[in-house]
Motif scaffolding. Structure first.
Motif, PDB file in Angstrom:
ATOM      1  N   SER A   1     -54.227 -22.761  28.233  1.00 51.35           N
ATOM      2  CA  SER A   1     -54.626 -22.315  29.569  1.00 51.35           C
ATOM      3  C   SER A   1     -56.132 -22.109  29.670  1.00 51.35           C
ATOM      4  O   SER A   1     -56.664 -21.933  30.766  1.00 51.35           O
ATOM      5  CB  SER A   1     -53.909 -21.010  29.935  1.00 51.35           C
ATOM      6  OG  SER A   1     -54.458 -19.920  29.229  1.00 51.35           O
TER       7      SER A   1
ATOM      8  N   LYS B   1     -51.916 -17.146  41.113  1.00 52.61           N
ATOM      9  CA  LYS B   1     -50.633 -17.704  40.671  1.00 52.61           C
ATOM     10  C   LYS B   1     -49.542 -16.639  40.685  1.00 52.61           C
ATOM     11  O   LYS B   1     -48.435 -16.860  41.200  1.00 52.61           O
ATOM     12  CB  LYS B   1     -50.778 -18.288  39.264  1.00 52.61           C
ATOM     13  CG  LYS B   1     -51.500 -19.620  39.184  1.00 52.61           C
ATOM     14  CD  LYS B   1     -50.591 -20.768  39.604  1.00 52.61           C
ATOM     15  CE  LYS B   1     -51.211 -22.108  39.320  1.00 52.61           C
ATOM     16  NZ  LYS B   1     -50.357 -23.240  39.744  1.00 52.61           N
ATOM     17  N   TRP B   2     -49.850 -15.500  40.090  1.00 53.56           N
ATOM     18  CA  TRP B   2     -48.842 -14.436  40.021  1.00 53.56           C
ATOM     19  C   TRP B   2     -48.593 -13.816  41.397  1.00 53.56           C
ATOM     20  O   TRP B   2     -47.451 -13.500  41.751  1.00 53.56           O
ATOM     21  CB  TRP B   2     -49.262 -13.374  39.015  1.00 53.56           C
ATOM     22  CG  TRP B   2     -49.056 -13.797  37.597  1.00 53.56           C
ATOM     23  CD1 TRP B   2     -49.990 -14.266  36.722  1.00 53.56           C
ATOM     24  CD2 TRP B   2     -47.801 -13.826  36.897  1.00 53.56           C
ATOM     25  NE1 TRP B   2     -49.407 -14.577  35.508  1.00 53.56           N
ATOM     26  CE2 TRP B   2     -48.074 -14.315  35.595  1.00 53.56           C
ATOM     27  CE3 TRP B   2     -46.495 -13.482  37.227  1.00 53.56           C
ATOM     28  CZ2 TRP B   2     -47.067 -14.475  34.632  1.00 53.56           C
ATOM     29  CZ3 TRP B   2     -45.486 -13.642  36.271  1.00 53.56           C
ATOM     30  CH2 TRP B   2     -45.777 -14.126  34.998  1.00 53.56           C
TER      31      TRP B   2
ATOM     32  N   ASN C   1     -46.367 -16.030  43.249  1.00 53.95           N
ATOM     33  CA  ASN C   1     -45.163 -16.360  42.467  1.00 53.95           C
ATOM     34  C   ASN C   1     -45.075 -17.845  42.140  1.00 53.95           C
ATOM     35  O   ASN C   1     -43.989 -18.407  42.031  1.00 53.95           O
ATOM     36  CB  ASN C   1     -43.896 -15.915  43.213  1.00 53.95           C
ATOM     37  CG  ASN C   1     -42.696 -15.796  42.279  1.00 53.95           C
ATOM     38  OD1 ASN C   1     -42.819 -15.401  41.119  1.00 53.95           O
ATOM     39  ND2 ASN C   1     -41.529 -16.147  42.766  1.00 53.95           N
ATOM     40  N   ARG C   2     -46.214 -18.490  41.962  1.00 58.61           N
ATOM     41  CA  ARG C   2     -46.247 -19.892  41.541  1.00 58.61           C
ATOM     42  C   ARG C   2     -46.406 -19.908  40.019  1.00 58.61           C
ATOM     43  O   ARG C   2     -47.481 -20.129  39.482  1.00 58.61           O
ATOM     44  CB  ARG C   2     -47.387 -20.643  42.244  1.00 58.61           C
ATOM     45  CG  ARG C   2     -47.146 -20.834  43.722  1.00 58.61           C
ATOM     46  CD  ARG C   2     -48.245 -21.616  44.413  1.00 58.61           C
ATOM     47  NE  ARG C   2     -49.489 -20.842  44.482  1.00 58.61           N
ATOM     48  CZ  ARG C   2     -50.656 -21.241  43.988  1.00 58.61           C
ATOM     49  NH1 ARG C   2     -50.752 -22.412  43.368  1.00 58.61           N
ATOM     50  NH2 ARG C   2     -51.717 -20.493  44.105  1.00 58.61           N
ATOM     51  N   ILE C   3     -45.290 -19.632  39.354  1.00 59.19           N
ATOM     52  CA  ILE C   3     -45.332 -19.432  37.899  1.00 59.19           C
ATOM     53  C   ILE C   3     -44.371 -20.399  37.200  1.00 59.19           C
ATOM     54  O   ILE C   3     -43.498 -20.004  36.427  1.00 59.19           O
ATOM     55  CB  ILE C   3     -45.008 -17.966  37.528  1.00 59.19           C
ATOM     56  CG1 ILE C   3     -43.707 -17.491  38.180  1.00 59.19           C
ATOM     57  CG2 ILE C   3     -46.149 -17.046  37.956  1.00 59.19           C
ATOM     58  CD1 ILE C   3     -43.238 -16.120  37.704  1.00 59.19           C
TER      59      ILE C   3
ATOM     60  N   ALA D   1     -47.481  -9.397  36.462  1.00 61.94           N
ATOM     61  CA  ALA D   1     -46.671  -9.913  35.358  1.00 61.94           C
ATOM     62  C   ALA D   1     -46.184  -8.794  34.451  1.00 61.94           C
ATOM     63  O   ALA D   1     -45.008  -8.760  34.059  1.00 61.94           O
ATOM     64  CB  ALA D   1     -47.487 -10.923  34.548  1.00 61.94           C
TER      65      ALA D   1
ATOM     66  N   HIS E   1     -43.689 -20.108  33.515  1.00 65.72           N
ATOM     67  CA  HIS E   1     -42.838 -19.054  32.947  1.00 65.72           C
ATOM     68  C   HIS E   1     -41.483 -19.631  32.558  1.00 65.72           C
ATOM     69  O   HIS E   1     -40.839 -20.335  33.350  1.00 65.72           O
ATOM     70  CB  HIS E   1     -42.646 -17.921  33.953  1.00 65.72           C
ATOM     71  CG  HIS E   1     -41.629 -16.908  33.519  1.00 65.72           C
ATOM     72  ND1 HIS E   1     -41.820 -16.078  32.435  1.00 65.72           N
ATOM     73  CD2 HIS E   1     -40.395 -16.618  34.015  1.00 65.72           C
ATOM     74  CE1 HIS E   1     -40.755 -15.310  32.285  1.00 65.72           C
ATOM     75  NE2 HIS E   1     -39.877 -15.621  33.235  1.00 65.72           N
TER      76      HIS E   1
ATOM     77  N   GLU F   1     -52.035  -9.313  28.715  1.00 63.90           N
ATOM     78  CA  GLU F   1     -51.797 -10.083  29.933  1.00 63.90           C
ATOM     79  C   GLU F   1     -52.758  -9.614  31.029  1.00 63.90           C
ATOM     80  O   GLU F   1     -52.915  -8.417  31.266  1.00 63.90           O
ATOM     81  CB  GLU F   1     -50.356  -9.907  30.404  1.00 63.90           C
ATOM     82  CG  GLU F   1     -50.049 -10.459  31.781  1.00 63.90           C
ATOM     83  CD  GLU F   1     -50.443 -11.921  31.952  1.00 63.90           C
ATOM     84  OE1 GLU F   1     -51.003 -12.255  33.007  1.00 63.90           O
ATOM     85  OE2 GLU F   1     -50.206 -12.727  31.020  1.00 63.90           O
TER      86      GLU F   1
ATOM     87  N   SER G   1     -52.550 -10.189  34.342  1.00 65.12           N
ATOM     88  CA  SER G   1     -51.937  -9.844  35.628  1.00 65.12           C
ATOM     89  C   SER G   1     -51.099  -8.570  35.553  1.00 65.12           C
ATOM     90  O   SER G   1     -50.130  -8.482  34.792  1.00 65.12           O
ATOM     91  CB  SER G   1     -51.056 -11.000  36.113  1.00 65.12           C
ATOM     92  OG  SER G   1     -50.285 -10.616  37.217  1.00 65.12           O
TER      93      SER G   1
ATOM     94  N   TRP H   1     -55.442 -17.228  37.970  1.00 68.17           N
ATOM     95  CA  TRP H   1     -54.191 -16.681  37.461  1.00 68.17           C
ATOM     96  C   TRP H   1     -53.685 -15.517  38.304  1.00 68.17           C
ATOM     97  O   TRP H   1     -52.470 -15.369  38.499  1.00 68.17           O
ATOM     98  CB  TRP H   1     -54.363 -16.266  35.998  1.00 68.17           C
ATOM     99  CG  TRP H   1     -54.592 -17.457  35.127  1.00 68.17           C
ATOM    100  CD1 TRP H   1     -55.746 -17.817  34.499  1.00 68.17           C
ATOM    101  CD2 TRP H   1     -53.636 -18.485  34.814  1.00 68.17           C
ATOM    102  NE1 TRP H   1     -55.572 -19.001  33.816  1.00 68.17           N
ATOM    103  CE2 TRP H   1     -54.303 -19.431  33.999  1.00 68.17           C
ATOM    104  CE3 TRP H   1     -52.306 -18.702  35.154  1.00 68.17           C
ATOM    105  CZ2 TRP H   1     -53.663 -20.573  33.501  1.00 68.17           C
ATOM    106  CZ3 TRP H   1     -51.670 -19.841  34.674  1.00 68.17           C
ATOM    107  CH2 TRP H   1     -52.341 -20.748  33.860  1.00 68.17           C
TER     108      TRP H   1
ATOM    109  N   GLY I   1     -47.818 -13.002  29.770  1.00 69.98           N
ATOM    110  CA  GLY I   1     -47.064 -13.042  31.012  1.00 69.98           C
ATOM    111  C   GLY I   1     -45.916 -12.052  30.981  1.00 69.98           C
ATOM    112  O   GLY I   1     -46.058 -10.916  30.525  1.00 69.98           O
TER     113      GLY I   1
END
Length: 214
Positions: free
Chosen positions: A126, A9-10, A13-15, A71, A18, A66, A68, A6, A47
């Motif tokens: 998740s 991912k953040w 920016n592969r979100i 995020a 969202h 959260e 991240s 995760w 998120g």
């Protein structure tokens, strides 16, 4: 939950998970909990969800958790909020602004108190299957007697697609929350044009909305 997965991912920016608008299932079914303004709401793995803003317009206190930092900081900057930031320990920070309080850290260890309401759109799905029991137990300990949870899951043939989001069927919901009242409020089957069907070639895909009562 694979923390590094995760974080990556953040960071990249592969979100795709969202949503840029408030979840329509939240708008449609939140009233099923008979929520009161003074009741506190917990949103695990929140998120930078727009759902937080909507919930904060309805409740005096909304608590997000959260993992991240990207995020959390993005959420406040994108809404032009300037939060008060407090370091709780080496692993957790708390961001506060008006009705909103977001803990940046691990949902399993964040210093949370009991709440009357929980909204889970993307947390349970998740979690890796091996973590689901522990996560459900964590929610049980955080939900006060008489508390209610709105839980949104997805159901598909797991062998056809690697998660997350992972498929969590009705039988597992019953097992995870055994002893609590579980009510399926809605099951929305995807049509052939849905991306999961048209692009990823799943044989079936559905969103399910559950009311879980302590």
């Amino acid at each position: 939950m694979d923390k590094e997965f995760w974080h990556r991912k953040w960071a990249s920016n592969r979100i795709g998970f969202h949503m840029t608008e408030v979840n329509p299932l939240l708008l449609e079914f939140w009233s099923a909990l008979s929520p009161q303004r003074e009741e506190q709401v917990l949103v695990p793995l929140c998120g930078k969800s727009e759902d937080l803003v909507w919930l904060a317009s309805k409740h005096d206190k909304v608590i997000g958790v959260e993992l991240s930092e990207i995020a959390v900081r993005s959420f406040f900057s994108e809404h032009f909020y300037t939060p008060l930031v407090t370091q709780i320990d080496s692993f957790h920070h708390c961001y506060e602004f008006d009705e909103l309080q977001i803990y940046q850290g691990d949902v399993f260890t964040a210093p949370l108190d009991g709440v009357e309401l929980i909204y889970d759109r993307a947390a349970l799905v998740s979690m890796m299957p091996s973590q689901r029991d522990a996560y459900a137990q964590r929610l049980r300990t955080l939900l006060k007697p008489g508390g209610r949870m709105l839980l949104i899951t997805v159901d598909y043939e797991q062998t056809e697609l690697a998660g997350p989001p992972f498929s969590v069927g009705s039988q597992q919901i019953q097992q995870l929350f055994q002893g609590m009242k579980t009510t399926l409020l809605c099951r929305k089957e995807a049509d052939p044009e849905h991306p999961k069907i048209a692009q990823q070639k799943l044989s079936r895909f559905a969103d399910e909305v559950w009311l879980i009562e302590a």
